[in-house]
Enzyme design. Structure first.
Site, mmCIF file in Angstrom:
data_model
loop_
_atom_site.group_PDB
_atom_site.id
_atom_site.type_symbol
_atom_site.label_atom_id
_atom_site.label_comp_id
_atom_site.label_asym_id
_atom_site.label_seq_id
_atom_site.Cartn_x
_atom_site.Cartn_y
_atom_site.Cartn_z
ATOM 1 N N ARG A 195 0.709 -1.051 -0.059
ATOM 2 C CA ARG A 195 -0.215 -0.071 0.154
ATOM 3 C C ARG A 195 0.951 1.318 -0.047
ATOM 4 N NH1 ARG A 195 -0.651 -2.791 4.989
ATOM 5 N NH2 ARG A 195 0.709 -1.605 6.510
ATOM 6 N N GLY B 16 5.296 -3.980 14.755
ATOM 7 C CA GLY B 16 3.863 -4.039 14.028
ATOM 8 C C GLY B 16 4.411 -3.911 12.389
ATOM 9 N N CYS B 17 3.262 -4.041 11.589
ATOM 10 C CA CYS B 17 3.462 -3.968 10.139
ATOM 11 C C CYS B 17 3.737 -2.448 9.829
ATOM 12 C CB CYS B 17 2.037 -4.073 9.741
ATOM 13 S SG CYS B 17 2.106 -4.061 7.838
ATOM 14 N N PRO B 18 4.692 -2.313 8.976
ATOM 15 C CA PRO B 18 5.234 -3.087 7.855
ATOM 16 C C PRO B 18 6.506 -3.510 8.520
ATOM 17 C CG PRO B 18 5.821 -0.921 7.206
ATOM 18 C CD PRO B 18 4.983 -0.761 8.532
ATOM 19 N N ASP B 49 0.741 -10.450 4.195
ATOM 20 C CA ASP B 49 1.657 -9.582 3.613
ATOM 21 C C ASP B 49 2.743 -10.184 3.051
ATOM 22 O OD1 ASP B 49 0.009 -7.694 4.706
ATOM 23 O OD2 ASP B 49 1.579 -6.989 6.082
#
Lengths: 380, 79
Positions: A195, B16-18, B49
């Site tokens: 994204r 956490g993402c990313p 992901d």
């Protein structure tokens, strides 16, 4: 015995911390019980967010520079020297020229640096607004750029000010429209993951706005090499992207002495994300960009972290149990063009909520840029 | 438990993402073809992901192993 607090780095985090400590510990410093020393290689403090505006000819680089001595409380001892090494066992720093500096408590606020050399071809081909020289060169390149393909590529994460790449493309779109040449310029934005921003809610805000303004997004695009001669980016995913003007967010790194001192393998200091105390050493803290916490590398995070470290150090030197903790709080403005902005606030447990962009928020951001010096002085 | 023996282990637990995906991408960039990498992650999003990125980048997903409070994602890099 005098308790010695040494802060390395006089950026936002280090300056705010030094001023907060001078305020909280004034009687102790005046009595000679506590000594606060701020070490910085340069005599100047730099407000890096100005560089985004320098690129569009809206500000001058010198607008973001002030002498450290003008920003820091006189109770703080200033030492302008490069720190060469940290000995966390013996609790001392090696300075250039052979001097050493002993500490009882050490705070590393050494920031982040850009390392474009890590990507072959990037240094020769890409412009950036993450350095003064880069912003000036980009300003001149943008002024000359009247047609072709403008590519903004986020080459590395984590990087300083995660909002800035989005701000750049929204501002560029607007700026080119104002100049009447937007229809002669294609804009592409590339991002390493799937994204357009690391934070999902920011990505959800930005993606439709990019579509509406005809800013193309290439996601899952990790730049591996740049062919400066041909004007082509090559990605780890096997794609190629041709450009006429390339603006990149270069890879970032901490300072090598952090790794050499065993404080963090990745160049960032390993810390507890709430206490900001180093994982691999006693009586060492890190804050701002240097700290390996799941919060953005942004002045706002450094500002809030500095308050927490000031409170914890005040408790420690007074023989009390420190209780202040950092919850990941960040408040950031985000330019949505040349005259509109939104802002976000979030922490470790709450995702950013974006408000519709507006002119008043844009003016608030410009006003904050002017009043930033009050932040550095520990007043705001 | 997996029977795979990784050449490299990337511990991204707590991030956490990313973060975990970017940590993996950083290692893949520097790894020789055929390297087996174990990504340890406590971020649930990584389970989607990471395979999506591997598919796009042409690397091989070997196995995802669930532990008490994290996952091990095993990857083999291709040339």
């Amino acid at each position: 015995m005098t308790q010695r607090i040494v802060i390395v780095g006089a950026g936002t985090g280090g300056s705010v911390l030094a001023n907060r400590l001078a305020d909280r510990l004034a009687p102790d410093i005046d009595a000679g019980d506590v000594e606060v020393t701020l070490v910085n290689e340069s005599e100047m403090h730099v407000y890096k967010p100005i560089w985004l505006y320098v690129a569009f000819g809206k500000r001058d680089p010198e607008d973001g520079v002030r002498p450290v001595v003008d920003l820091v409380d006189p109770r703080v001892s200033l030492r302008f020297s490069r720190v060469e090494a940290i000995d966390a066992e013996e609790k001392r720093l090696a300075l250039n020229g052979g001097d050493t500096l002993a500490y009882d408590y050490l705070v590393l606020a050494t920031g982040a640096r850009i390392v474009p050399d890590e990507v072959p071809g990037l240094q020769e081909a890409g412009h950036d607004f993450y350095s003064e020289e880069g912003a000036i060169a980009l300003r001149d390149a943008l002024a000359d750029f009247t047609e072709g393909h403008l590519v903004l590529s986020v080459v590395g994460t984590p990087h300083m000010c995660p909002a800035a790449p989005l701000e750049f493309v929204f501002m560029a779109d607007d700026w080119l429209r104002e100049r009447g040449i937007r229809d002669q310029v294609d804009i592409t934005y590339t991002y390493p993951i799937q994204r357009v921003h690391g934070k999902p809610t920011i990505a959800e805000w930005a993606a439709p706005r990019m579509d509406a303004r005809d800013i193309r997004a290439e996601t899952f695009f990790n730049v591996e090499t740049v062919d400066a001669e041909a004007g082509v980016l090559k990605s780890l995913e096997g794609e190629e992207l041709a450009y006429d003007l390339l603006v990149t967010i270069p890879p970032h790194d901490g300072v090598p002495m952090i790794r050499e001192a065993g404080l963090g393998d990745d160049g960032w200091v390993a810390v507890d994300r709430t206490t900001l105390e180093a994982t691999h050493a006693d009586d060492v803290f890190a804050l701002g960009d240097a700290a390996d916490v799941p919060a953005p590398k942004a002045g706002s995070a450094a500002h809030y972290q500095a308050s927490v470290v000031a409170d914890r150090l005040t408790s420690l030197v007074h023989g009390q149990v420190p209780t202040a903790t950092y919850d990941g709080k960040v408040v950031c403005f985000l330019e949505a063009g040349m005259d509109e902005a939104t802002f976000v606030s979030f922490d470790y447990t709450h995702e950013p909520q974006l408000r519709p962009e507006s002119r008043p928020v844009h003016w608030a951001k410009l006003a904050y840029n002017e009043s930033y010096w009050l932040t550095a002085r520990g007043l705001l | 438990m997996s029977t795979l023996t990784p050449d490299v282990t990337v511990d991204s637990r707590g991030a956490g993402c990313p973060g975990p995906l970017m940590d993996l991408i950083g290692k893949v960039k520097k790894a020789d073809p055929g390297t087996v990498i174990e990504l340890q992650t406590s971020d649930t999003g990584s389970k989607d992901d990471v395979p999506e990125w591997l598919d796009k980048a042409g690397h091989e997903l070997l196995e995802i192993v669930e532990h008490d409070d994290y996952w091990s994602i095993y990857v083999r890099t291709t040339g």
